[in-house]
Write a protein that holds these residues in place. Structure first.
Motif, short mmCIF file in Angstrom:
data_model
loop_
_atom_site.label_atom_id
_atom_site.label_comp_id
_atom_site.label_asym_id
_atom_site.label_seq_id
_atom_site.Cartn_x
_atom_site.Cartn_y
_atom_site.Cartn_z
N PRO A 47 0.81 -1.22 0.00
CA PRO A 47 0.00 0.00 0.00
C PRO A 47 0.85 1.27 0.00
O PRO A 47 0.38 2.33 -0.38
CB PRO A 47 -0.81 -0.10 1.29
CG PRO A 47 -0.03 -1.01 2.16
CD PRO A 47 0.72 -1.94 1.26
N CYS A 48 2.09 1.14 0.42
CA CYS A 48 2.96 2.31 0.47
C CYS A 48 4.01 2.19 -0.64
O CYS A 48 3.67 1.86 -1.76
CB CYS A 48 3.56 2.46 1.85
SG CYS A 48 3.96 4.18 2.23
N THR A 158 -2.59 -2.35 9.07
CA THR A 158 -3.21 -1.06 9.44
C THR A 158 -4.73 -1.13 9.28
O THR A 158 -5.39 -0.12 9.15
CB THR A 158 -2.65 0.07 8.56
OG1 THR A 158 -2.93 -0.24 7.19
CG2 THR A 158 -1.17 0.24 8.74
N GLY A 162 -9.25 1.09 10.87
CA GLY A 162 -8.55 2.01 9.98
C GLY A 162 -9.43 3.19 9.56
O GLY A 162 -10.63 3.03 9.33
N ILE A 164 -9.09 6.65 6.90
CA ILE A 164 -8.29 7.41 5.93
C ILE A 164 -8.62 8.90 6.09
O ILE A 164 -9.79 9.27 6.27
CB ILE A 164 -8.54 6.90 4.51
CG1 ILE A 164 -7.68 5.64 4.28
CG2 ILE A 164 -8.26 7.95 3.45
CD1 ILE A 164 -7.75 5.03 2.92
N PRO A 175 -6.17 0.38 4.18
CA PRO A 175 -5.34 1.02 3.16
C PRO A 175 -5.93 0.83 1.76
O PRO A 175 -6.60 -0.18 1.49
CB PRO A 175 -3.98 0.33 3.30
CG PRO A 175 -4.24 -0.90 4.08
CD PRO A 175 -5.46 -0.67 4.90
N ASN A 176 -5.68 1.81 0.89
CA ASN A 176 -6.11 1.70 -0.50
C ASN A 176 -7.63 1.46 -0.64
O ASN A 176 -8.08 0.72 -1.50
CB ASN A 176 -5.33 0.57 -1.19
CG ASN A 176 -5.22 0.82 -2.68
OD1 ASN A 176 -4.99 1.94 -3.12
ND2 ASN A 176 -5.42 -0.21 -3.48
N THR A 202 0.85 8.04 2.97
CA THR A 202 1.35 7.64 1.66
C THR A 202 1.23 8.83 0.71
O THR A 202 0.36 9.68 0.91
CB THR A 202 0.60 6.38 1.17
OG1 THR A 202 1.19 5.93 -0.02
CG2 THR A 202 -0.87 6.63 0.97
N ILE A 343 -3.38 7.43 7.19
CA ILE A 343 -4.28 6.39 7.73
C ILE A 343 -3.97 6.21 9.21
O ILE A 343 -2.81 6.11 9.62
CB ILE A 343 -4.17 5.05 6.94
CG1 ILE A 343 -5.19 4.03 7.47
CG2 ILE A 343 -2.76 4.48 6.96
CD1 ILE A 343 -5.40 2.82 6.57
N TYR A 345 -4.83 3.90 12.66
CA TYR A 345 -5.22 2.50 12.92
C TYR A 345 -4.84 2.12 14.35
O TYR A 345 -4.06 2.83 15.01
CB TYR A 345 -4.51 1.56 11.93
CG TYR A 345 -2.99 1.72 11.94
CD1 TYR A 345 -2.20 0.89 12.73
CD2 TYR A 345 -2.37 2.73 11.21
CE1 TYR A 345 -0.82 1.06 12.77
CE2 TYR A 345 -0.99 2.91 11.25
CZ TYR A 345 -0.22 2.07 12.04
OH TYR A 345 1.14 2.25 12.09
#
Length: 629
Positions: A47-48, A158, A162, A164, A175-176, A202, A343, A345
């Motif tokens: 994700p990063c 994460t 989570g 965002i 993530p994402n 990110t 993000i 978490y």
């Protein structure tokens, strides 16, 4: 109502970098293993940043490989670029870094998992654990499926609660834009595990076609074959470059003008962020005197135009991100494809874990990866491997495996977490390892292959090759010790060319190699070996001979520390019965419950005076114990 969906030796929750290593290790050791993940399309997802390795982290990947893990093999098969960093410095700080094809990396890892005997991969969201009498007995998913197991490993990254965040926009997400795991996090709190809130971020991704690369500096891969895995024989030489550019004065002005809109500075973000991977807002505020910051443009793969803007991690709103990108040389007309985000978490406080990564509160439950407060794919994979090994050892009635600080960076990582804890996302650095001269990229196999073989993760054929390598190193060192090099004209000429002082007398080959300016290649020209010495053996001979004095000092230090590590402390010792301990030390010792005096000495708040009192108490032999452990 739930239904019984199957019984296993080991269940792994999550299939990120920690989950993949845990599941593969357990299955390869012979444990019947189930891996559960929210989304099968996200196995081993990055994700990063799309990279593996770098200072300290690259050595962890080598260690994972030496123990029989998968990350090194997988990146060797799927990278787009490989570089050895710090080649101008000593061997202790050299590190390999690979740029990943993030999609190929995922697909290859998933294929490996799917083709591994004893391993079942299934898409399902775990919402709670089955816990009876303080022991974890299995898991329950969102659909009501109940899976029982002897041990469970949580590797949720994460995803736990989570959220965002971009500017003033905040929404529940993994993530994402993946589904977050909310109920499992609440359940872990109900079970009495202490949680903390961390954050990571990110940067935006941009379209390669819209970058003006003429305004950037090329960063090519090495033109010599490189690999993380000791098994790799096929090397990818068709490499894709990265590019270097910088922020500008305009970038910094724009960030300053919009700081009030950054979630980092508006109070929207409550979690603690990683000190060693700050957002661009943080960099501009903290290093106000710096006129510019490095920005690396990293391709995300061979079959995509997405480029990762390394160094521009941010939680600023989308409109500000678009403007910032245009202030960077080469990105004036760039098209943003994905917005950067922060993000937040949940993590568990890692001092609640034994060095095996089993939770102290709940027997047979292990945690690994970002849930333990770390950042980085490599740190996650190293923990995942060890949690998977120990969960399998418990399930199969084998002895658990703990790496100490002098054996591996993985040992440093886990000991730091369970002994000292962390109040921010933890990142491995070479400076965290007191024995870093022993923990090098080049000798990971010499340090750990034996361990990997004993637990059944290194196959016989690979182990035999390793034994032969060790024998070749010793044989060559013995050969160089036994040959006297005389001061002949051609020898003196070669030494002169290397920039050294001529010989006055005969000298042993090994002593000539100790000279700073002389390399193994020089020695080989003077006294060629009858046997074909491969590059790995030659490298070891040169490093071991040249750094012998320093290595010897480090080994003596290790021996002194081992004496402290060998002084075991009973798990159920009653610290309240030890008179003279400072109250902070007593509190910390009760919390961490160290397994040895060595571990106790590394707990922050426990002073040398407390250790002396503890040693005297242990030597008296009358140890008071608490009954409720």
């Amino acid at each position: 109502m739930g239904y019984n969906a199957g019984s296993y030796d080991v269940i792994v929750i999550g299939a990120g970098h920690a989950g993949c290593e845990a599941g593969l290790a357990a299955a390869r050791m012979g444990a019947k293993t189930l891996m559960l993940t929210i989304n099968l399309d996200m196995v081993a997802f990055m994700p990063c940043n799309p990279s593996v390795g770098g200072p300290a982290k690259g050595i962890v990947v080598r260690e994972i490989d030496a123990l029989g893990g998968e990350m090194g093999r997988n990146i060797d098969k799927t990278h787009i670029q490989m570089r050895m960093l710090n080649t101008g410095k000593g061997p202790a700080v050299r590190a390999l870094r690979a740029q990943a094809d993030k999609f190929a990396y995922q697909h290859e890892m998933k294929r490996t998992i799917e083709n591994t005997p004893n391993l079942t991969l299934f898409q399902g969201m775990v919402e709670r654990l089955i816990v009876e009498d303080g022991e974890c007995k299995g898991v329950v998913t969102q659909t009501g499926a109940e899976y029982t197991a002897k041990t469970v490993v949580i590797t949720t990254g994460t995803f736990l609660r989570g959220e965002i965040i971009m500017g003033d926009l905040k929404y529940s997400s993994g993530p994402n834009n993946q589904q977050p795991a909310v109920k499992l996090s609440e359940h872990l709190e109900e079970l009495g595990l202490e949680m903390v809130r961390f954050k990571t971020g990110t940067p935006p991704r941009v379209n390669s076609h819209t970058i003006d690369y003429s305004k950037t500096e090329i960063q090519p891969g090495d033109d010599v074959p490189r690999a993380f895995s000791f098994e790799t024989t096929k090397f990818i030489m068709d490499q894709i470059p990265c590019w270097l550019t910088y922020t500008s004065e305009k970038t910094h002005q724009l960030i300053d003008a919009n700081l009030h809109r950054s979630a980092m500075y508006s109070g929207m973000i409550k979690g603690t962020g990683p000190r060693y991977c700050p957002s661009i807002e943080d960099k501009v505020v903290r290093f106000h005197d710096k006129p510019r910051h490095q920005i690396f443009l990293e391709p995300e793969g061979r079959n995509t135009e997405e480029v990762y803007v390394q160094g521009l991690s941010t939680s600023l709103p989308e409109d500000v991100q678009r403007e910032i990108l245009k202030t960077i040389p080469g990105l004036e007309n760039v098209q943003m494809m994905r917005t950067g985000y922060a993000i937040e978490y949940d993590s568990i406080v890692p001092t609640q874990l034994w060095p095996t990564l089993e939770t102290k509160k709940i027997k047979n439950l292990y945690t690994a990866g970002q849930i333990n407060g770390t950042s980085g794919y490599e740190e996650a994979a190293g923990q995942g491997l060890m949690a998977g090994i120990n969960a399998a050892c418990r399930a199969l009635d084998k002895e658990e495996v703990i790496l100490d600080r002098s054996q591996a960076y993985i040992g440093v990582l886990i000991d730091d977490l369970v002994t000292k804890g962390t109040n921010e996302p933890y990142r491995l650095l070479t400076s965290r390892a007191e024995y870093r001269l022993l923990l090098r990229h080049d000798n990971a196999d010499l340090r750990l292959t034996e361990t990997g073989y004993k637990i059944g993760l290194i196959p016989e054929e690979r182990y035999q090759r390793f034994v032969e390598k060790k024998e070749s190193i010793e044989k060559e060192k013995a050969r160089l010790s036994g040959i006297i090099i005389k001061p002949k004209a051609e020898v003196q000429e070669l030494i002169r060319q290397a920039g050294g002082a001529e010989l006055k007398d005969g000298i042993r080959g090994i002593d000539l190699l100790r000279r700073t300016e002389m390399t193994y290649e020089h020695i080989k020209q003077i006294i060629p070996s009858e046997e074909d010495i491969n590059a790995d053996v030659a490298e070891q001979v040169e490093i071991q001979v040249k750094y012998e004095g320093y290595i010897e000092k480090s080994l003596q230090q290790v021996e002194r520390m081992k004496r402290m590590e060998n002084k075991k402390i009973p798990v159920d010792i009653d610290y309240d019965a030890i008179h003279g301990l400072a109250s902070e030390a007593r509190q910390k010792l009760k919390e961490v419950r160290p397994l040895s005096v060595g571990q106790a000495s590394r707990i922050s708040g426990v002073n040398p005076a407390d250790i002396s009192i503890l040693l005297v108490y242990l030597e008296q032999g009358k140890i008071a114990r608490v009954s409720n452990q």
